[in-house]
Design a protein around this motif. Structure first.
Motif, PDB file in Angstrom:
ATOM      1  N   UNK B  14       0.749  -1.304  -0.060  1.00 48.85           N
ATOM      2  CA  UNK B  14      -0.057  -0.032  -0.095  1.00 48.85           C
ATOM      3  C   UNK B  14       0.875   1.059   0.058  1.00 48.85           C
ATOM      4  N   UNK B  15       1.952   1.191   0.780  1.00 50.39           N
ATOM      5  CA  UNK B  15       2.928   2.554   0.717  1.00 50.39           C
ATOM      6  C   UNK B  15       3.390   2.538  -0.655  1.00 50.39           C
ATOM      7  N   UNK B  16       3.984   1.587  -1.252  1.00 55.00           N
ATOM      8  CA  UNK B  16       4.546   1.684  -2.469  1.00 55.00           C
ATOM      9  C   UNK B  16       3.533   1.994  -3.629  1.00 55.00           C
ATOM     10  N   UNK B  17       2.208   1.901  -3.493  1.00 50.20           N
ATOM     11  CA  UNK B  17       1.281   2.263  -4.386  1.00 50.20           C
ATOM     12  C   UNK B  17       1.017   3.603  -4.146  1.00 50.20           C
ATOM     13  N   UNK B  18       1.017   4.081  -3.006  1.00 51.81           N
ATOM     14  CA  UNK B  18       0.826   5.577  -2.551  1.00 51.81           C
ATOM     15  C   UNK B  18       1.946   6.285  -2.970  1.00 51.81           C
ATOM     16  N   UNK B  19       3.152   5.840  -2.884  1.00 51.70           N
ATOM     17  CA  UNK B  19       4.373   6.686  -3.198  1.00 51.70           C
ATOM     18  C   UNK B  19       4.279   6.758  -4.886  1.00 51.70           C
ATOM     19  N   UNK B  20       3.911   5.616  -5.426  1.00 49.67           N
ATOM     20  CA  UNK B  20       3.926   5.407  -6.778  1.00 49.67           C
ATOM     21  C   UNK B  20       2.909   6.474  -7.569  1.00 49.67           C
ATOM     22  N   UNK B  25       4.666  11.173 -12.596  1.00 49.33           N
ATOM     23  CA  UNK B  25       5.677  11.693 -14.038  1.00 49.33           C
ATOM     24  C   UNK B  25       6.818  11.337 -13.890  1.00 49.33           C
ATOM     25  N   UNK B  26       7.310  10.579 -13.029  1.00 46.44           N
ATOM     26  CA  UNK B  26       8.681  10.282 -12.693  1.00 46.44           C
ATOM     27  C   UNK B  26       9.229   9.333 -13.932  1.00 46.44           C
ATOM     28  N   UNK B  27       8.354   8.164 -13.888  1.00 44.19           N
ATOM     29  CA  UNK B  27       8.780   7.132 -14.974  1.00 44.19           C
ATOM     30  C   UNK B  27       9.440   5.982 -14.247  1.00 44.19           C
ATOM     31  N   UNK B  28      10.088   5.871 -13.005  1.00 41.85           N
ATOM     32  CA  UNK B  28      10.726   4.703 -12.497  1.00 41.85           C
ATOM     33  C   UNK B  28      10.673   4.906 -10.954  1.00 41.85           C
ATOM     34  N   UNK B  29      10.365   3.755 -10.510  1.00 41.81           N
ATOM     35  CA  UNK B  29      10.229   3.614  -9.018  1.00 41.81           C
ATOM     36  C   UNK B  29      10.948   2.363  -8.723  1.00 41.81           C
ATOM     37  N   UNK B  30      11.827   2.410  -7.508  1.00 42.47           N
ATOM     38  CA  UNK B  30      12.320   1.392  -7.119  1.00 42.47           C
ATOM     39  C   UNK B  30      12.067   1.259  -5.479  1.00 42.47           C
ATOM     40  N   UNK B  68      21.257  14.849  -3.237  1.00 45.70           N
ATOM     41  CA  UNK B  68      22.323  15.560  -3.880  1.00 45.70           C
ATOM     42  C   UNK B  68      22.902  14.699  -5.011  1.00 45.70           C
ATOM     43  N   UNK B  69      22.909  13.577  -4.667  1.00 42.43           N
ATOM     44  CA  UNK B  69      23.844  12.604  -5.648  1.00 42.43           C
ATOM     45  C   UNK B  69      22.885  12.101  -6.875  1.00 42.43           C
ATOM     46  N   UNK B  70      21.772  11.984  -6.732  1.00 43.06           N
ATOM     47  CA  UNK B  70      20.951  11.363  -7.919  1.00 43.06           C
ATOM     48  C   UNK B  70      19.838  12.267  -8.165  1.00 43.06           C
ATOM     49  N   UNK B  71      19.323  12.260  -9.495  1.00 46.86           N
ATOM     50  CA  UNK B  71      17.969  13.201  -9.793  1.00 46.86           C
ATOM     51  C   UNK B  71      16.764  12.579  -9.362  1.00 46.86           C
ATOM     52  N   UNK B  72      16.552  12.648  -8.366  1.00 47.87           N
ATOM     53  CA  UNK B  72      15.031  11.974  -7.736  1.00 47.87           C
ATOM     54  C   UNK B  72      13.901  12.943  -7.567  1.00 47.87           C
ATOM     55  N   UNK B  73      12.928  12.391  -7.982  1.00 46.45           N
ATOM     56  CA  UNK B  73      11.478  12.749  -7.918  1.00 46.45           C
ATOM     57  C   UNK B  73      11.253  12.794  -6.426  1.00 46.45           C
ATOM     58  N   UNK B  74      11.287  11.945  -5.534  1.00 45.13           N
ATOM     59  CA  UNK B  74      10.684  11.269  -4.320  1.00 45.13           C
ATOM     60  C   UNK B  74      11.731  10.285  -3.627  1.00 45.13           C
ATOM     61  N   UNK B  93      12.607   1.231   1.681  1.00 47.26           N
ATOM     62  CA  UNK B  93      12.816   2.408   1.086  1.00 47.26           C
ATOM     63  C   UNK B  93      12.235   2.481  -0.277  1.00 47.26           C
ATOM     64  N   UNK B  94      11.736   3.636  -0.798  1.00 46.14           N
ATOM     65  CA  UNK B  94      11.334   3.754  -2.249  1.00 46.14           C
ATOM     66  C   UNK B  94      12.034   4.937  -2.877  1.00 46.14           C
ATOM     67  N   UNK B  95      12.357   4.857  -4.111  1.00 43.73           N
ATOM     68  CA  UNK B  95      12.947   6.018  -4.788  1.00 43.73           C
ATOM     69  C   UNK B  95      12.315   6.274  -6.093  1.00 43.73           C
ATOM     70  N   UNK B  96      12.138   7.360  -6.520  1.00 44.71           N
ATOM     71  CA  UNK B  96      11.561   7.843  -7.810  1.00 44.71           C
ATOM     72  C   UNK B  96      12.360   8.814  -8.586  1.00 44.71           C
ATOM     73  N   UNK B  97      12.338   8.311  -9.609  1.00 45.17           N
ATOM     74  CA  UNK B  97      13.401   9.297 -10.902  1.00 45.17           C
ATOM     75  C   UNK B  97      12.979   9.098 -12.132  1.00 45.17           C
ATOM     76  N   UNK B  98      13.360   9.682 -13.117  1.00 48.90           N
ATOM     77  CA  UNK B  98      12.887   9.854 -14.532  1.00 48.90           C
ATOM     78  C   UNK B  98      13.468   8.926 -15.194  1.00 48.90           C
ATOM     79  N   UNK B  99      14.729   8.389 -14.561  1.00 42.71           N
ATOM     80  CA  UNK B  99      15.227   7.190 -15.410  1.00 42.71           C
ATOM     81  C   UNK B  99      15.660   6.130 -14.404  1.00 42.71           C
ATOM     82  N   UNK B 100      15.569   4.615 -14.547  1.00 44.38           N
ATOM     83  CA  UNK B 100      15.804   3.691 -13.375  1.00 44.38           C
ATOM     84  C   UNK B 100      16.972   3.681 -13.006  1.00 44.38           C
ATOM     85  N   UNK B 101      18.081   4.157 -13.572  1.00 47.56           N
ATOM     86  CA  UNK B 101      19.444   3.834 -12.766  1.00 47.56           C
ATOM     87  C   UNK B 101      19.531   4.628 -11.652  1.00 47.56           C
TER      88      UNK B 101
END
Lengths: 81, 146
Positions: B14-20, B25-30, B68-74, B93-101
């Motif tokens: 549920x947390x992951x769904x809410x985060x996503x 617009x981010x494109x990638x969630x890990x 500071x080190x990666x281009x993260x949306x959240x 932990x969850x991270x969101x970014x434009x590209x998966x790397x």
């Protein structure tokens, strides 16, 4: 200053925190004062390589100064995640 | 940019769904979830102690370093303390970014730092007694790759 103990350090010393009056200039000097108190302190501080210290909630070194520090915490290496 | 330190259970799905949903617009969630592991079948419970105040500061610092080190949306970090049973979720932990790397690397970084720079201590209770989990040298060494 407030001195806090966590995990097995807390168990070995037998309390989670205490107010300590000390003129110690560094963490290492404070540790020497605590060691001299009682056997349970000597046991908890017998191997500093097994301990970490935080000064005012920032991870620090045993050689660091206690000048202006209000909260000292001793604990084993962290195991989060 | 949420950080939560809590004793209550949570549902990582549920947390992951809410985060996503919040970063559409981010494109990638890990995401990564850590569970209470029962290696030899004898674990009855795990207890996690933490340092209120320092825990939140340490997690915020680790998150800020990742930002500071990666281009993260959240970024989302949830970590529990208190008593839990084998199989229960300890943290995620969850991270969101434009590209998966960026999302993959940042999540990996967050986990490495959470393991040895956030003030949590695990104690395992089994039929033979209770023991504090010992930090592994490999966990400390893992920080060097960042």
């Amino acid at each position: 200053m407030q001195v806090l103990y966590f995990a097995w350090v807390r168990e070995r010393i037998g309390l989670p925190r205490e107010d300590v009056q000390s003129d110690a200039a560094t963490v290492a000097e404070l540790v020497e004062e605590l060691r001299a108190r009682e056997e349970r302190y000597a046991a908890a501080f017998s191997d500093l390589s097994a301990l970490r210290v935080a000064l005012d909630q920032e991870l620090s070194e045993f050689t660091d100064s206690l000048d202006g520090v209000r909260e000292v915490a001793f604990f084993p290496p962290m195991t989060g995640g | 940019m949420s950080i939560r330190v809590q004793s209550d259970r949570f549902d990582p799905g549920a947390e992951l769904n809410a985060f996503s949903a919040g970063v559409a617009g981010a494109g990638a969630v890990v995401s990564f979830s850590g569970l209470v592991r029962d290696v030899d079948g004898g674990l009855q419970a795990m207890e996690i102690e933490h340092y209120p105040g320092m825990t939140e500061k340490a997690l915020a610092r680790i998150r800020d370093e990742a930002l500071a080190r990666w281009a993260l949306a959240d970024v989302l970090i949830i970590h529990r303390y208190g008593a839990m049973a084998p199989g229960e979720v300890i943290m995620m932990v969850a991270t969101a970014s434009r590209h998966r790397k960026d999302a993959f690397e940042a999540a990996d970084f967050l986990m490495d730092y959470l393991k040895s720079r956030a003030p949590f201590w695990k104690k395992e209770r089994s039929s033979s007694g209770a023991d504090w989990v010992t930090a592994r040298d490999a966990d400390e060494d893992a920080l060097k790759r960042w």
